[in-house]
Design a protein around this motif. Structure first.
Motif, PDB file in Angstrom:
ATOM      1  N   GLU A 117       0.911  -1.237  -0.005  1.00  0.00           N
ATOM      2  CA  GLU A 117      -0.102  -0.004   0.102  1.00  0.00           C
ATOM      3  C   GLU A 117       0.725   1.225   0.078  1.00  0.00           C
ATOM      4  OE1 GLU A 117      -3.519   1.971   2.462  1.00  0.00           O
ATOM      5  OE2 GLU A 117      -2.848   0.006   3.120  1.00  0.00           O
ATOM      6  N   ALA A 118       0.667   2.169  -1.108  1.00  0.00           N
ATOM      7  CA  ALA A 118       1.549   3.424  -0.961  1.00  0.00           C
ATOM      8  C   ALA A 118       0.831   4.324  -0.111  1.00  0.00           C
ATOM      9  CB  ALA A 118       1.549   3.843  -2.727  1.00  0.00           C
ATOM     10  N   THR A 119       2.155   5.051   0.568  1.00  0.00           N
ATOM     11  CA  THR A 119       1.647   6.084   1.364  1.00  0.00           C
ATOM     12  C   THR A 119       2.465   7.598   1.056  1.00  0.00           C
ATOM     13  OG1 THR A 119       3.472   5.823   2.964  1.00  0.00           O
ATOM     14  CG2 THR A 119       1.189   4.536   3.290  1.00  0.00           C
ATOM     15  N   ALA A 120       1.729   8.602   1.035  1.00  0.00           N
ATOM     16  CA  ALA A 120       2.255   9.694   0.862  1.00  0.00           C
ATOM     17  C   ALA A 120       2.770  10.553   1.910  1.00  0.00           C
ATOM     18  CB  ALA A 120       1.129  10.719   0.301  1.00  0.00           C
ATOM     19  N   PRO A 121       4.120  10.771   1.939  1.00  0.00           N
ATOM     20  CA  PRO A 121       4.964  11.285   2.941  1.00  0.00           C
ATOM     21  C   PRO A 121       4.557  12.870   2.997  1.00  0.00           C
ATOM     22  CG  PRO A 121       6.216  11.158   1.023  1.00  0.00           C
ATOM     23  CD  PRO A 121       4.938  10.620   0.461  1.00  0.00           C
ATOM     24  N   ALA A 122       4.386  13.217   4.409  1.00  0.00           N
ATOM     25  CA  ALA A 122       3.854  14.544   4.796  1.00  0.00           C
ATOM     26  C   ALA A 122       5.272  15.603   4.271  1.00  0.00           C
ATOM     27  CB  ALA A 122       3.966  14.742   6.074  1.00  0.00           C
ATOM     28  N   ILE A 123       5.118  16.593   3.710  1.00  0.00           N
ATOM     29  CA  ILE A 123       6.218  17.531   3.276  1.00  0.00           C
ATOM     30  C   ILE A 123       5.964  18.915   3.827  1.00  0.00           C
ATOM     31  CG2 ILE A 123       6.467  16.528   1.023  1.00  0.00           C
ATOM     32  CD1 ILE A 123       4.965  18.674  -0.184  1.00  0.00           C
ATOM     33  N   ALA A 124       4.865  19.277   4.669  1.00  0.00           N
ATOM     34  CA  ALA A 124       4.654  20.190   5.165  1.00  0.00           C
ATOM     35  C   ALA A 124       3.777  20.226   6.291  1.00  0.00           C
ATOM     36  CB  ALA A 124       4.342  21.487   4.080  1.00  0.00           C
ATOM     37  N   ASP A 125       3.554  21.103   7.482  1.00  0.00           N
ATOM     38  CA  ASP A 125       2.587  21.047   8.282  1.00  0.00           C
ATOM     39  C   ASP A 125       1.745  22.295   8.125  1.00  0.00           C
ATOM     40  OD1 ASP A 125       4.216  23.238   9.407  1.00  0.00           O
ATOM     41  OD2 ASP A 125       5.114  21.974  10.916  1.00  0.00           O
ATOM     42  N   PRO A 126       0.685  22.327   8.879  1.00  0.00           N
ATOM     43  CA  PRO A 126      -0.238  23.539   8.708  1.00  0.00           C
ATOM     44  C   PRO A 126       0.615  24.821   8.879  1.00  0.00           C
ATOM     45  CG  PRO A 126      -1.518  22.031   9.712  1.00  0.00           C
ATOM     46  CD  PRO A 126       0.064  21.419   9.634  1.00  0.00           C
ATOM     47  N   ARG A 127       1.357  25.181   9.909  1.00  0.00           N
ATOM     48  CA  ARG A 127       1.991  26.310  10.110  1.00  0.00           C
ATOM     49  C   ARG A 127       2.851  26.791   8.975  1.00  0.00           C
ATOM     50  NH1 ARG A 127       6.978  27.689  11.347  1.00  0.00           N
ATOM     51  NH2 ARG A 127       7.284  25.402  11.440  1.00  0.00           N
ATOM     52  N   LEU A 128       3.725  25.678   8.209  1.00  0.00           N
ATOM     53  CA  LEU A 128       4.376  25.994   7.305  1.00  0.00           C
ATOM     54  C   LEU A 128       3.721  26.657   5.911  1.00  0.00           C
ATOM     55  CD1 LEU A 128       7.325  26.037   6.063  1.00  0.00           C
ATOM     56  CD2 LEU A 128       7.189  23.801   5.510  1.00  0.00           C
ATOM     57  N   LEU A 129       2.651  25.588   5.794  1.00  0.00           N
ATOM     58  CA  LEU A 129       1.761  26.060   4.558  1.00  0.00           C
ATOM     59  C   LEU A 129       1.125  27.341   4.626  1.00  0.00           C
ATOM     60  CD1 LEU A 129       0.313  24.758   2.017  1.00  0.00           C
ATOM     61  CD2 LEU A 129      -1.386  24.171   3.256  1.00  0.00           C
ATOM     62  N   ASP A 130       0.712  27.795   5.893  1.00  0.00           N
ATOM     63  CA  ASP A 130       0.284  29.204   6.071  1.00  0.00           C
ATOM     64  C   ASP A 130       1.398  30.287   5.878  1.00  0.00           C
ATOM     65  OD1 ASP A 130      -1.878  31.092   7.287  1.00  0.00           O
ATOM     66  OD2 ASP A 130      -0.129  31.502   8.676  1.00  0.00           O
ATOM     67  N   GLN A 131       2.751  29.944   6.328  1.00  0.00           N
ATOM     68  CA  GLN A 131       3.953  30.830   5.892  1.00  0.00           C
ATOM     69  C   GLN A 131       3.992  30.954   4.488  1.00  0.00           C
ATOM     70  OE1 GLN A 131       7.224  29.273   8.101  1.00  0.00           O
ATOM     71  NE2 GLN A 131       6.428  29.913  10.127  1.00  0.00           N
ATOM     72  N   TRP A 132       3.756  29.844   3.698  1.00  0.00           N
ATOM     73  CA  TRP A 132       3.984  29.950   2.270  1.00  0.00           C
ATOM     74  C   TRP A 132       3.051  30.818   1.561  1.00  0.00           C
ATOM     75  CZ3 TRP A 132       4.777  23.816   1.425  1.00  0.00           C
ATOM     76  CH2 TRP A 132       6.099  23.748   1.908  1.00  0.00           C
ATOM     77  N   GLN A 133       1.741  30.606   2.056  1.00  0.00           N
ATOM     78  CA  GLN A 133       0.660  31.451   1.599  1.00  0.00           C
ATOM     79  C   GLN A 133       0.825  32.795   1.736  1.00  0.00           C
ATOM     80  OE1 GLN A 133      -2.807  29.656   3.486  1.00  0.00           O
ATOM     81  NE2 GLN A 133      -3.264  28.099   1.638  1.00  0.00           N
ATOM     82  N   ARG A 134       1.335  33.342   3.198  1.00  0.00           N
ATOM     83  CA  ARG A 134       1.727  34.649   3.366  1.00  0.00           C
ATOM     84  C   ARG A 134       2.772  35.249   2.365  1.00  0.00           C
ATOM     85  NH1 ARG A 134      -0.690  36.358   8.035  1.00  0.00           N
ATOM     86  NH2 ARG A 134      -1.426  34.630   9.357  1.00  0.00           N
TER      87      ARG A 134
END
Length: 240
Positions: A117-134
């Motif tokens: 079963e293939a799994t997708a590794p996490a590359i960012a957390d919510p805090r980091l994604l929010d920083q990218w959006q800003r």
């Protein structure tokens, strides 16, 4: 969205309690959203625009970041409901997914039919994604790019005179959210490409996914085989 239920305490006192629905998620995935009822689609409007829902006069904030990812089946239309224009306008992009390449389909077959079963590794957390959006919003955008965005979007409206037969081919055109979405999308593309500012090429590249769900070809246009992408191609030729 959720619903209110009446709870009764041990002492007999009663009070309403709000039970959150599936919309309270950082990533809301709606498979074949055009199979949802108009009532369900309308319920997403406030969530997508204001990032909150209001039930019984009380506001409930949604998790941050909040994204809606939806699919539509363009082939089968039995038992479906067309999405209202107001809801379509809340989606940043509409990406048409064609058949996969042979290499991609080969990988798809091997991964999904094997015993692992293939799994997708996490590359960012919510805090980091929010920083990218800003960071995207802080990226500078030149006046030339802004002018090109405005010229293109404003041309995609009945009565603009951008094309000789535009009023006959266009039922309704792009509103200000198209300009806002394009200004954000070109910034994000520039960052993903490792550039510190968007260019006119970014506007050309993202015009179709940003605008194709925000304009509607008329019956006359559809009868002539002219779809939204063809109208945008003609408008790009006018704007650039």
């Amino acid at each position: 969205l959720g619903s209110e239920v009446l709870d009764e305490a041990a002492d007999g006192r009663r009070a309403f309690r709000f039970i959150r629905g599936p919309v309270f998620a950082q990533l809301l995935m709606a498979d074949e959203i055009n199979r949802a009822s108009p009532r369900t689609q309308a319920a997403l409007l406030q969530a997508m625009q204001e990032r909150k829902v209001t039930v019984a006069g009380e506001d409930h904030d949604l998790p941050r970041p909040f994204h809606v990812l939806a699919t539509q089946n363009p082939v089968e239309q039995e038992g479906t409901y067309p999405l209202p224009e107001a809801q379509l306008d809340r989606f940043l992009l509409q990406i048409d997914v064609d058949y996969p390449s042979e290499a991609a389909e080969r990988r798809m077959v091997l991964v999904t039919t094997g015993g692992t079963e293939a799994t997708a590794p996490a590359i960012a957390d919510p805090r980091l994604l929010d920083q990218w959006q800003r960071l995207v919003r802080r990226l500078p955008i030149g006046d030339q790019v802004v002018d090109a965005i405005l010229k293109l979007v404003r041309a995609a409206r009945p009565g603009s005179g951008a094309l000789p037969d535009l009023d006959r081919l266009l039922a309704w055109g792009a509103g200000p959210r198209a300009s806002q979405a394009l200004a954000l999308a070109v910034r994000a593309k520039a960052l993903l490409d490792g550039r510190i500012a968007p260019s006119l090429d970014d506007v050309r590249a993202l015009a179709r996914p940003v605008m194709r769900h925000r304009i509607a070809p008329s019956f006359a246009a559809r009868a002539e085989g002219i779809d939204a992408d063809e109208l945008i191609r003609r408008l790009l030729a006018h704007a650039f």
